[in-house]
Structures are given as C-alpha cells and as structure tokens.
Design a protein around this motif. Structure first.
Motif, PDB file in Angstrom:
ATOM      1  N   UNK A  86       4.617   2.671  10.118  1.00  0.00           N
ATOM      2  CA  UNK A  86       3.524   1.762   9.760  1.00  0.00           C
ATOM      3  C   UNK A  86       2.851   1.273  11.032  1.00  0.00           C
ATOM      4  N   UNK A  87       1.530   1.385  11.070  1.00  0.00           N
ATOM      5  CA  UNK A  87       0.760   0.984  12.243  1.00  0.00           C
ATOM      6  C   UNK A  87       0.192  -0.409  12.033  1.00  0.00           C
ATOM      7  N   UNK A  88       0.688  -1.364  12.797  1.00  0.00           N
ATOM      8  CA  UNK A  88       0.125  -2.703  12.774  1.00  0.00           C
ATOM      9  C   UNK A  88      -1.035  -2.823  13.734  1.00  0.00           C
ATOM     10  N   UNK A  89      -1.527  -4.045  13.915  1.00  0.00           N
ATOM     11  CA  UNK A  89      -2.662  -4.264  14.814  1.00  0.00           C
ATOM     12  C   UNK A  89      -2.286  -3.996  16.262  1.00  0.00           C
ATOM     13  N   UNK A  90      -1.021  -4.284  16.630  1.00  0.00           N
ATOM     14  CA  UNK A  90      -0.610  -4.187  18.031  1.00  0.00           C
ATOM     15  C   UNK A  90       0.492  -3.178  18.291  1.00  0.00           C
ATOM     16  N   UNK A  91       1.207  -2.761  17.245  1.00  0.00           N
ATOM     17  CA  UNK A  91       2.301  -1.817  17.461  1.00  0.00           C
ATOM     18  C   UNK A  91       2.591  -1.074  16.170  1.00  0.00           C
ATOM     19  N   UNK A  92       3.376  -0.021  16.278  1.00  0.00           N
ATOM     20  CA  UNK A  92       3.836   0.699  15.095  1.00  0.00           C
ATOM     21  C   UNK A  92       5.343   0.561  14.992  1.00  0.00           C
ATOM     22  N   UNK A  93       5.876   0.726  13.786  1.00  0.00           N
ATOM     23  CA  UNK A  93       7.309   0.545  13.575  1.00  0.00           C
ATOM     24  C   UNK A  93       7.753   1.341  12.361  1.00  0.00           C
ATOM     25  N   UNK A  94       9.070   1.542  12.279  1.00  0.00           N
ATOM     26  CA  UNK A  94       9.652   2.269  11.159  1.00  0.00           C
ATOM     27  C   UNK A  94       9.555   1.433   9.882  1.00  0.00           C
ATOM     28  N   UNK A  95       9.127   2.083   8.820  1.00  0.00           N
ATOM     29  CA  UNK A  95       9.024   1.455   7.497  1.00  0.00           C
ATOM     30  C   UNK A  95       9.384   2.516   6.464  1.00  0.00           C
ATOM     31  N   UNK A  96       9.196   2.170   5.193  1.00  0.00           N
ATOM     32  CA  UNK A  96       9.575   3.102   4.134  1.00  0.00           C
ATOM     33  C   UNK A  96       8.562   3.032   3.000  1.00  0.00           C
ATOM     34  N   UNK A  97       8.468   4.129   2.260  1.00  0.00           N
ATOM     35  CA  UNK A  97       7.699   4.145   1.032  1.00  0.00           C
ATOM     36  C   UNK A  97       8.617   4.570  -0.097  1.00  0.00           C
ATOM     37  N   UNK A  98       8.247   4.171  -1.304  1.00  0.00           N
ATOM     38  CA  UNK A  98       9.049   4.482  -2.479  1.00  0.00           C
ATOM     39  C   UNK A  98       8.120   4.517  -3.684  1.00  0.00           C
ATOM     40  N   UNK A  99       8.678   4.784  -4.852  1.00  0.00           N
ATOM     41  CA  UNK A  99       7.873   4.752  -6.065  1.00  0.00           C
ATOM     42  C   UNK A  99       8.693   4.178  -7.204  1.00  0.00           C
ATOM     43  N   UNK A 100       7.965   3.588  -8.158  1.00  0.00           N
ATOM     44  CA  UNK A 100       8.579   2.925  -9.299  1.00  0.00           C
ATOM     45  C   UNK A 100       8.057   3.563 -10.580  1.00  0.00           C
ATOM     46  N   UNK A 101       8.916   4.133 -11.419  1.00  0.00           N
ATOM     47  CA  UNK A 101       8.449   4.729 -12.673  1.00  0.00           C
ATOM     48  C   UNK A 101       8.178   3.646 -13.721  1.00  0.00           C
ATOM     49  N   UNK A 102       6.912   3.410 -13.987  1.00  0.00           N
ATOM     50  CA  UNK A 102       6.504   2.395 -14.968  1.00  0.00           C
ATOM     51  C   UNK A 102       6.092   3.122 -16.243  1.00  0.00           C
ATOM     52  N   UNK A 103       6.825   2.855 -17.313  1.00  0.00           N
ATOM     53  CA  UNK A 103       6.540   3.537 -18.579  1.00  0.00           C
ATOM     54  C   UNK A 103       6.284   2.513 -19.686  1.00  0.00           C
ATOM     55  N   UNK A 104       7.329   1.866 -20.141  1.00  0.00           N
ATOM     56  CA  UNK A 104       7.172   0.933 -21.254  1.00  0.00           C
ATOM     57  C   UNK A 104       6.536  -0.374 -20.809  1.00  0.00           C
TER      58      UNK A 104
END
Length: 265
Positions: A86-104
């Motif tokens: 993830x790139x912030x205004x002044x530095x970048x750092x380790x982050x994560x992405x994920x997903x959520x199955x939305x059905x009902x």
C-alpha cells in the motif's frame, strides 16, 4: 471485571484532545461501500495506517485471523487474504487484500485479528482487533451482538448508517466484561484507499489541532461521540484487552470498530 485507569471510571464519555496522541495508529478493514445491493464477493483492504493525517503506513504482518459473522455463523476468510503493498503519501508498506462473499440479506461482521506490531519509537507491541460491518437488504441480524473477542467494541447504534450530526455510542468489553475509564481514540478516514491502485487518495479534511480526538468510557464501559461529518469513523479502545505482554515487551491490545455515517438528503 477488568478495570483500567479507575480514577476516570466515574466520568461520562467526553470528547477531548490529547496532544501526546498526535498520530493515532489505526487498523483498517476497508471497503468503499457498506450497503451491498447485489450478491457477490466484496473486496476488502487490510491496512495499518494513519488515515486522518494521510500519514505513515506501518508494515502489517499476515493476519492471525480474518473471518465474517453472518446470522451468527462464523466463516473463515483467510483463504482470500493475499499480500499487497500500500502506497501512502510518504511511504509504502506491507498490507493485505481479501474478499467477503455476500449472498443473503443481513449483517456481515468482519473481524480482523492482526499479528502484534512492534512500534520501535515506543518499544511496545500493538495489536488492534478490528471489527467492520457490511449489510445487504437493510435486514438487521448481527450488528448489536458481541462476538466473543478478547476485547471488542459493541455498537449501540447501527454502525452501517449513522446520521452525520447525530451521535454514536458503544460499549468496550474485555473478556466479555465492560471496561470503565478506557481511552477511545477517534479517527476520521480523511483519505480513503484507492481500491485499484492500492494507494492513498487526497484527504478531504485536515486533522484536528491538538492531537488525536479522545473519549473516555464511563462506569459501564460506554462512550458516546457526536458524528460531525459523513464518512468512515474509527474508534480504538487503547489497551482494553486482557493480554499485556508479547515477546517480553509491553503489548497494547486494542479494540477497534469502524462505522459509516451519511448526510441526510
């Protein structure tokens, strides 16, 4: 009952500014929309950041847990978690992405249990156990329930559609018991992540003078804060958790909750 800062236990929750807490760390569990219209996989970004200041981004370790609660049922989502930068205004750092199955229809409570983060400047570890909320079809199912976390903030207002100009209240729990006299750092997500670019965006407001905005829980572990502006608001109960040490150093085990406020149209 866990009691911290008992001299403040009799105080009602009040908004304060504390200069020493000028840069509040906040664990994000972010998705641009919390009102989900159609079923599908909803992308989420997990970032450890200072979104009010559009400030420094911290390297996140792989989460210990990431799951959802829907209609009282827990679904492990760790198989959707993948590393990003993830790139912030002044530095970048380790982050994560994920997903959520939305059905009902109903509420989807997203729980992130991050690995403790070592804050070198303070020589302590920080672990922010974080809850965020999605809803489909306006059906309330889970938002008002405690999730049995070591520490958590249970909302007393529906967190997916708070009215800007009204108030938000919550109760802080540690091992299921209310925590009086705990400080609540309050953060506005002035810069929201760009979901495609994995980077910050231009902040919409400037941070408050005088440092972080803080409330204090009352004798029943409750706090109330007036919500002045639409957008995402985060609340972090500092050191509210039962664990106080990690790898021989002090641990601040915090409870974090994110809510979404809207302007009346």
């Amino acid at each position: 009952m866990t009691v911290k800062k008992t001299a403040l236990a009799a105080l009602t929750a009040a908004a304060l500014t504390i200069p020493a807490a000028a840069n509040a760390h906040f664990q994000l569990s972010y998705t641009p929309e919390v009102q989900i219209e159609r079923p599908g996989d909803v992308p989420v970004k997990l970032i450890f950041w200072h979104p009010f200041e559009n400030g420094h981004v911290m390297d996140m370790g792989e989460p210990l847990e990431f799951y959802m609660i829907h209609r009282g049922e827990k679904t492990d989502l760790m198989d959707t978690v993948a590393p990003i930068t993830f790139q912030g205004a002044d530095n970048s750092a380790a982050a994560f992405e994920a997903s959520v199955p939305v059905k009902r229809a109903g509420d989807y409570v997203l729980v992130t249990v991050p690995a403790p983060y070592y804050e070198e400047s303070e020589d302590i570890y920080i672990q922010q156990i974080t809850k965020a909320y999605l809803n489909r079809g306006t059906l309330p199912t889970d938002w008002m329930e405690a999730q049995g976390l070591p520490t958590e903030i249970v909302p007393l207002n529906k967190p997916t559609n708070v009215i800007a100009g009204s108030t938000f209240s919550g109760v802080v729990l540690s091992n299921g018991e209310p925590v009086p006299g705990v400080e609540i750092e309050i953060e506005y997500m002035a810069a929201e992540p760009d979901m495609d670019a994995n980077s910050t965006t231009e902040p919409t407001v400037s941070p408050m003078p005088g440092g972080a905005v803080v409330a204090v829980t009352d004798a029943d572990g409750e706090f109330t804060f007036g919500i002045p502006k639409a957008g995402f608001w985060g609340f972090a109960a500092l050191g509210s958790g039962p664990e106080t040490e990690h790898e021989g150093k002090e641990l601040s085990q915090d409870a974090v909750i994110w809510i979404r406020a809207y302007d009346l149209q």
